[in-house]
Design an enzyme around this catalytic site. Structure first.
Site, PDB file in Angstrom:
ATOM      1  N   ARG A 134      11.163  -6.444   5.931  1.00 41.58           N
ATOM      2  CA  ARG A 134      10.841  -5.047   5.608  1.00 41.58           C
ATOM      3  C   ARG A 134      11.716  -4.050   6.373  1.00 41.58           C
ATOM      4  NH1 ARG A 134       4.742  -2.681   5.867  1.00 41.58           N
ATOM      5  NH2 ARG A 134       4.926  -2.774   8.122  1.00 41.58           N
ATOM      6  N   ARG A 171      10.701  -1.616  11.756  1.00 45.31           N
ATOM      7  CA  ARG A 171       9.707  -1.105  12.708  1.00 45.31           C
ATOM      8  C   ARG A 171       9.583  -2.023  13.917  1.00 45.31           C
ATOM      9  NH1 ARG A 171       4.520   0.260   9.181  1.00 45.31           N
ATOM     10  NH2 ARG A 171       3.586  -0.841  10.922  1.00 45.31           N
ATOM     11  N   ARG A 229      -1.414  -8.373  13.816  1.00 44.14           N
ATOM     12  CA  ARG A 229      -1.933  -7.317  12.923  1.00 44.14           C
ATOM     13  C   ARG A 229      -2.603  -7.928  11.700  1.00 44.14           C
ATOM     14  NH1 ARG A 229       3.364  -5.385  12.280  1.00 44.14           N
ATOM     15  NH2 ARG A 229       2.773  -3.959  10.628  1.00 44.14           N
ATOM     16  N   LYS A 264       0.825  -1.222   0.000  1.00 42.74           N
ATOM     17  CA  LYS A 264       0.000   0.000   0.000  1.00 42.74           C
ATOM     18  C   LYS A 264       0.857   1.269   0.000  1.00 42.74           C
ATOM     19  CE  LYS A 264      -2.262  -0.228   3.842  1.00 42.74           C
ATOM     20  NZ  LYS A 264      -1.716  -1.380   4.535  1.00 42.74           N
ATOM     21  N   ARG A 285     -10.068   1.387   8.690  1.00 43.85           N
ATOM     22  CA  ARG A 285      -9.715  -0.014   8.948  1.00 43.85           C
ATOM     23  C   ARG A 285     -10.888  -0.828   9.441  1.00 43.85           C
ATOM     24  NH1 ARG A 285      -3.589  -1.201  10.225  1.00 43.85           N
ATOM     25  NH2 ARG A 285      -2.865   0.733   9.374  1.00 43.85           N
TER      26      ARG A 285
HETATM   27  P1  ADP Z   1       0.452  -1.754   9.288  1.00 40.12           P
HETATM   28  O1  ADP Z   1      -0.630  -1.557   8.268  1.00 40.12           O
HETATM   29  O2  ADP Z   1       1.629  -2.495   8.741  1.00 40.12           O
HETATM   30  O3  ADP Z   1      -0.033  -2.287  10.607  1.00 40.12           O
HETATM   31  P2  ADP Z   1       0.553   1.105   9.737  1.00 40.12           P
HETATM   32  O4  ADP Z   1       1.769   1.940   9.707  1.00 40.12           O
HETATM   33  O5  ADP Z   1      -0.502   1.376   8.729  1.00 40.12           O
HETATM   34  O6  ADP Z   1       1.097  -0.363   9.600  1.00 40.12           O
HETATM   35  O7  ADP Z   1      -0.117   1.153  11.195  1.00 40.12           O
HETATM   36  C1  ADP Z   1       0.645   0.936  12.365  1.00 40.12           C
HETATM   37  C2  ADP Z   1      -0.273   0.912  13.586  1.00 40.12           C
HETATM   38  O8  ADP Z   1      -0.959   2.170  13.722  1.00 40.12           O
HETATM   39  C3  ADP Z   1      -1.387  -0.129  13.550  1.00 40.12           C
HETATM   40  O9  ADP Z   1      -0.955  -1.397  13.976  1.00 40.12           O
HETATM   41  C4  ADP Z   1      -2.395   0.506  14.531  1.00 40.12           C
HETATM   42  O10 ADP Z   1      -1.970   0.342  15.873  1.00 40.12           O
HETATM   43  C5  ADP Z   1      -2.288   1.977  14.222  1.00 40.12           C
HETATM   44  N1  ADP Z   1      -3.263   2.405  13.175  1.00 40.12           N
HETATM   45  C6  ADP Z   1      -2.963   2.817  11.905  1.00 40.12           C
HETATM   46  N2  ADP Z   1      -4.083   3.137  11.231  1.00 40.12           N
HETATM   47  C7  ADP Z   1      -5.129   2.933  12.070  1.00 40.12           C
HETATM   48  C8  ADP Z   1      -6.546   3.066  11.966  1.00 40.12           C
HETATM   49  N3  ADP Z   1      -7.140   3.488  10.840  1.00 40.12           N
HETATM   50  N4  ADP Z   1      -7.307   2.763  13.053  1.00 40.12           N
HETATM   51  C9  ADP Z   1      -6.740   2.363  14.193  1.00 40.12           C
HETATM   52  N5  ADP Z   1      -5.412   2.185  14.359  1.00 40.12           N
HETATM   53  C10 ADP Z   1      -4.599   2.472  13.324  1.00 40.12           C
END
Ligand code: ADP
Length: 240
Positions: free
Chosen positions: A127, A160, A171, A13, A88
């Protein structure tokens, strides 16, 4: 045009969002990046979100929604937004639609990057992210020219803290149990472009552009409020 990229962790993404944002003059808005910035600068939002992010859990909707809306309101000359990592779940999608409507806006296209779980695990385990701009590299599938250094800006690469095997699995569970239901929300609205995300970065990018062209032919994407016919565009056959 406003668009959303949906895909599991490691589906590509972020990489696709950066390319699409440049080409289509969209403001990239990655919820995870915004949360990591807030955590690093120890803002009230960052302090509240930190324990959730560290566990690999979703941050409560109320915190995330306001953060995204702030970003949408401050479009700096961009033609629209490209959301990565938000919404999400269905509750976030409904709130987003309602708040965009108040601003005279709507979501025009939703891209789903489809990658099987086994391949996601491979990608996430290797990654690395660039410290300066968040460019994503992978030691197996998309390595930088010099190990540990970003080709684009020369900054160092890091892994990360939530890319540990147990947190990756957690996740992915949340994605496949909860976030995946967004397809049932956006599909019937005729905005969904399903793309096979297992190909090369260029192949996936071409498939997304082909899907957007196809949506554009069904209904102009530029007018944010243009009605969209109730058909789902499938790119499986194009993406191969
Ligand atoms: P990934 O998709 O690999 O988990 P992201 O960088 O998109 O990585 O998100 C990292 C973390 O940030 C998630 O595991 C969650 O804790 C939080 N997060 C990100 N976007 C959202 C969202 N839309 N709603 C709730 N928590 C979120």
């Amino acid at each position: 045009m406003n668009m959303i990229l949906i895909g599991a962790q490691g589906s590509g993404k972020g990489t696709q969002a950066q390319a699409l944002a440049r080409e289509l003059h969209l403001q990239p808005t990655a919820s995870g990046d915004l949360l990591r910035e807030a955590i690093a600068s120890e803002t009230p939002l960052g302090r509240a979100a930190k324990p959730y992010v560290e566990r690999g859990d979703l941050v409560p909707d109320t915190l995330v929604v306001e953060m995204i809306l702030d970003s949408i309101r401050s479009l700096n000359g961009a033609q629209g937004i490209i959301l990565d990592g938000f919404p999400r779940n269905i509750a976030q999608a409904e709130t987003l639609d309602a708040r965009l409507l108040e601003l005279g806006q709507a979501i025009d296209a939703v891209v789903y990057l489809d990658v099987p779980r086994e391949q996601l695990l491979d990608r996430l385990n290797g990654r690395y992210i660039c410290r300066a701009h968040g460019h994503v590299w992978n030691m197996k599938t998309h390595p930088p020219t010099v190990a540990g250094v970003c080709d684009y800006d020369g900054s160092d690469l890091y892994q990360r803290s939530d890319d540990q095997p147990d947190k990756i699995a957690h996740r992915l569970d949340i994605f496949f149990n909860e976030t995946i239901h967004l397809l049932e929300y956006y599909g019937p609205q005729g905005k969904l472009i399903r793309v096979d995300g297992t190909g090369s970065i260029e192949d996936v990018h071409r498939a997304i552009r082909a899907g957007l062209d196809r949506l554009e032919r069904l209904a102009p994407l530029k007018g944010a409020l243009a009605p969209v016919p109730p058909q789902t565009v499938s790119l499986q056959e194009i993406a191969g």
